[in-house]
Design a protein around this motif. Structure first.
Motif, PDB file in Angstrom:
ATOM      1  N   UNK A  16       0.810  -1.221   0.000  1.00 47.48           N
ATOM      2  CA  UNK A  16       0.000   0.000   0.000  1.00 47.48           C
ATOM      3  C   UNK A  16       0.842   1.269   0.000  1.00 47.48           C
ATOM      4  N   UNK A  17       2.128   1.128   0.365  1.00 43.13           N
ATOM      5  CA  UNK A  17       3.020   2.291   0.439  1.00 43.13           C
ATOM      6  C   UNK A  17       2.495   3.331   1.432  1.00 43.13           C
ATOM      7  N   UNK A  18       2.023   2.825   2.580  1.00 43.19           N
ATOM      8  CA  UNK A  18       1.487   3.714   3.607  1.00 43.19           C
ATOM      9  C   UNK A  18       1.979   3.253   4.973  1.00 43.19           C
ATOM     10  N   UNK A  19       2.011   4.163   5.923  1.00 42.97           N
ATOM     11  CA  UNK A  19       2.277   3.787   7.309  1.00 42.97           C
ATOM     12  C   UNK A  19       1.579   4.804   8.213  1.00 42.97           C
ATOM     13  N   UNK A  20       1.767   4.683   9.516  1.00 43.08           N
ATOM     14  CA  UNK A  20       0.995   5.551  10.416  1.00 43.08           C
ATOM     15  C   UNK A  20       1.726   5.768  11.731  1.00 43.08           C
ATOM     16  N   UNK A  21       1.296   6.799  12.428  1.00 40.96           N
ATOM     17  CA  UNK A  21       1.848   7.091  13.747  1.00 40.96           C
ATOM     18  C   UNK A  21       0.695   7.501  14.654  1.00 40.96           C
ATOM     19  N   UNK A  22       0.651   6.904  15.839  1.00 38.68           N
ATOM     20  CA  UNK A  22      -0.343   7.287  16.833  1.00 38.68           C
ATOM     21  C   UNK A  22       0.383   8.047  17.929  1.00 38.68           C
ATOM     22  N   UNK A  23      -0.017   9.293  18.169  1.00 38.06           N
ATOM     23  CA  UNK A  23       0.658  10.083  19.185  1.00 38.06           C
ATOM     24  C   UNK A  23      -0.294  10.503  20.280  1.00 38.06           C
ATOM     25  N   UNK A  24       0.166  10.409  21.526  1.00 38.63           N
ATOM     26  CA  UNK A  24      -0.606  10.894  22.674  1.00 38.63           C
ATOM     27  C   UNK A  24       0.329  11.722  23.539  1.00 38.63           C
ATOM     28  N   UNK A  25      -0.005  13.003  23.720  1.00 40.20           N
ATOM     29  CA  UNK A  25       0.757  13.835  24.652  1.00 40.20           C
ATOM     30  C   UNK A  25      -0.127  14.096  25.851  1.00 40.20           C
ATOM     31  N   UNK A  26       0.440  13.951  27.045  1.00 43.01           N
ATOM     32  CA  UNK A  26      -0.318  14.279  28.242  1.00 43.01           C
ATOM     33  C   UNK A  26      -0.203  15.777  28.493  1.00 43.01           C
ATOM     34  N   UNK A  27      -0.734  16.226  29.612  1.00 38.17           N
ATOM     35  CA  UNK A  27      -0.748  17.646  29.986  1.00 38.17           C
ATOM     36  C   UNK A  27       0.605  18.315  29.717  1.00 38.17           C
ATOM     37  N   UNK A  28       0.607  19.331  28.869  1.00 36.09           N
ATOM     38  CA  UNK A  28       1.794  20.127  28.519  1.00 36.09           C
ATOM     39  C   UNK A  28       2.939  19.303  27.922  1.00 36.09           C
ATOM     40  N   UNK A  29       2.641  18.148  27.376  1.00 32.57           N
ATOM     41  CA  UNK A  29       3.682  17.335  26.733  1.00 32.57           C
ATOM     42  C   UNK A  29       4.163  17.974  25.440  1.00 32.57           C
ATOM     43  N   UNK A  30       5.435  17.754  25.130  1.00 32.34           N
ATOM     44  CA  UNK A  30       6.032  18.288  23.903  1.00 32.34           C
ATOM     45  C   UNK A  30       6.566  17.136  23.049  1.00 32.34           C
TER      46      UNK A  30
END
Ligand SMILES: *[C@@H]1O[C@H](CO)[C@@H](O)[C@H](O)[C@H]1NC(C)=O
Length: 453
Positions: free
Chosen positions: A307-321
């Motif tokens: 498929x030539x695709x990928x993904x990223x799941x991101x979770x930042x908590x309170x004031x995360x950078x």
């Protein structure tokens, strides 16, 4: 034994096709010029087209916007009521689906020549024995990968609405129909969710069968003309998501059978298409109190190589950078699943092309190599980023093994005209990881926070 040999033949043929496709892809990219003059990015909402169906709602983002054309993608979001069934369809582009919430089952025709592997036990005296292809249990946090032209349906068997975001990668070698997203339904009567087809009132049903003469259809299927008309969806008012009375009766996998079965999982017909990328246990990078990142690429889910695709799941908590970083080899199409966060993006001229506080439902494209940084607000910030390459990689500008950390200190001294101590500080900044916590730090930030509230 024979079938094993056959399978190997099939596999090697597939990788030959894949190599061929790659070569084609290098020459035949569509829409390349669209990225050249991206002066400004914007956070866009799914307000382009909306279809209210019996069993739920479909909304789309403006796929003719420069930003989405640059990435060569189109996006829709479906919200499906409990008991709602999304009618089967396929598209001219590979798709990645991210289930934001809810639970249900999804079925698809994995590959045209694969057997219908789900069967009812044979009982004496029964005439008809139900068979169909694999169905998957899905729930919030799952990603499903679907090749171009492969049909699928899904059904909400839970108590809350399913919310699913679907990306179509139209700028993909598998798509030979041009840059417009096109969805082909094989049932029902619905206008195009990308807003192209809704105007032609003369078409009776708008699924693929309504373009075939009703008498031929009846003869070919060996059914009554009346049934053929129903297949064409002529008078169907339910549109593309319908309600199922009394629950859907399908043969389902044993509860909990989400794991590999005897290593058989990876053969062509049982190719794995699902990954629970959203679950906390699945994180690749986890920094207590700051957040977590999970990536999904073709190494973890081999179908993504095709498929030539990928993904990223991101979770930042309170004031995360999430520290400044860039995508080496892909565009990143970011959908905010919850919370709020400030996102800044810089281009190769050192110009800011985006600086905004994003919230749930908004999409922004971060083009290849553009530098991005995310800073969560008090309520945290989370997203799913679809990436237009099978193995999208990022390079960070700070933290462990980052672009600056690996430079000799004297190079940094001369780069920035700073003292050796300052250069060391820049190199060693935030030595832990690419995520950390940073409370609001100056007047501008604080005012920004107040203005939003
Ligand atoms: C979609 O985007 C195009 C290009 O930016 C713009 O001209 C058009 O007005 C937009 N359409 C809608 C309905 O927002």
């Amino acid at each position: 034994m024979l079938s094993l040999t056959l399978l190997c033949l099939l596999v090697s043929e597939c990788s030959a096709i894949r190599r061929h496709k790659r070569r084609m892809g290098q020459r035949g990219q569509l829409g390349f010029e669209e990225c050249g003059d991206l002066e400004k990015l914007e956070a866009i909402e799914p307000d382009y087209y909306r279809i209210e169906a019996e069993g739920g709602v479909t909304e789309s983002w403006n796929h003719t916007s420069k930003m989405l054309r640059c990435a060569g993608v189109a996006l829709i979001r479906r919200t499906i009521k409990p008991g709602g069934l999304v009618l089967p369809s396929y598209t001219n582009a590979p798709q990645l689906m991210y289930y934001v919430q809810g639970s249900g089952i999804q079925g698809m025709t994995i590959f045209p020549s694969c057997p219908e592997s789900f069967e009812e036990p044979q009982e004496a005296g029964e005439g008809y024995r139900e068979q169909h292809q694999k169905v998957h249990e899905i729930r919030g946090g799952d990603i499903i990968a679907i090749p171009a032209g492969i049909g699928y349906w899904f059904y909400n068997n839970g108590d809350i609405p399913i919310v699913v975001v679907i990306l179509l990668h139209t700028n993909n070698v598998a798509n030979q129909l041009g840059p417009l997203p096109r969805r082909f339904y094989i049932a029902g009567n619905t206008e195009d969710e990308h807003g192209e087809g809704g105007r032609e009132e003369s078409i009776s049903g708008r699924n693929v069968f309504s373009g075939i003469s009703v008498n031929l259809l009846a003869e070919v299927f060996g059914v009554r003309v009346e049934t053929a008309r129903k297949m064409q969806g002529a008078d169907d008012k339910r549109k593309n998501i319908v309600m199922v009375e009394g629950g859907l009766d399908v043969i389902r996998p044993e509860p909990g059978s989400r794991a590999n079965v005897n290593g058989l999982e990876e053969t062509i017909c049982t190719l794995r298409v699902r990954e629970a990328v959203g679950s906390a246990a699945r994180a690749d990078i986890y920094v207590p109190r700051a957040g977590r990142i999970a990536t999904l690429n073709s190494i973890k889910l081999p179908i993504l190589a095709d498929l030539q695709l990928s993904a990223e799941r991101g979770v930042l908590y309170k004031y995360g950078v999430y520290v400044p970083h860039w995508n080496l080899n892909a565009h990143s199409v970011m959908y905010v699943t919850g919370g709020r966060g400030r996102v800044e993006v810089a281009d190769n001229n050192g110009k800011s092309v985006f600086d905004d506080v994003m919230k749930e439902g908004q999409v922004v494209v971060i083009p290849q190599n553009f530098v991005a940084v995310m800073h969560a607000r008090e309520e945290g910030f989370e997203w799913i980023a679809f990436k237009t390459g099978e193995n999208a990689m990022i390079n960070a500008l700070m933290g462990e093994s980052s672009a600056i950390r690996v430079l000799p200190v004297d190079v940094v001294v001369n780069m920035y005209q700073v003292s050796r101590e300052e250069a060391q500080r820049i190199k060693e900044a935030r030595d832990q990881a690419i995520l950390f916590t940073l409370p609001p730090f100056d007047e501008e930030e604080t005012q920004g926070l107040m203005a939003e509230a």
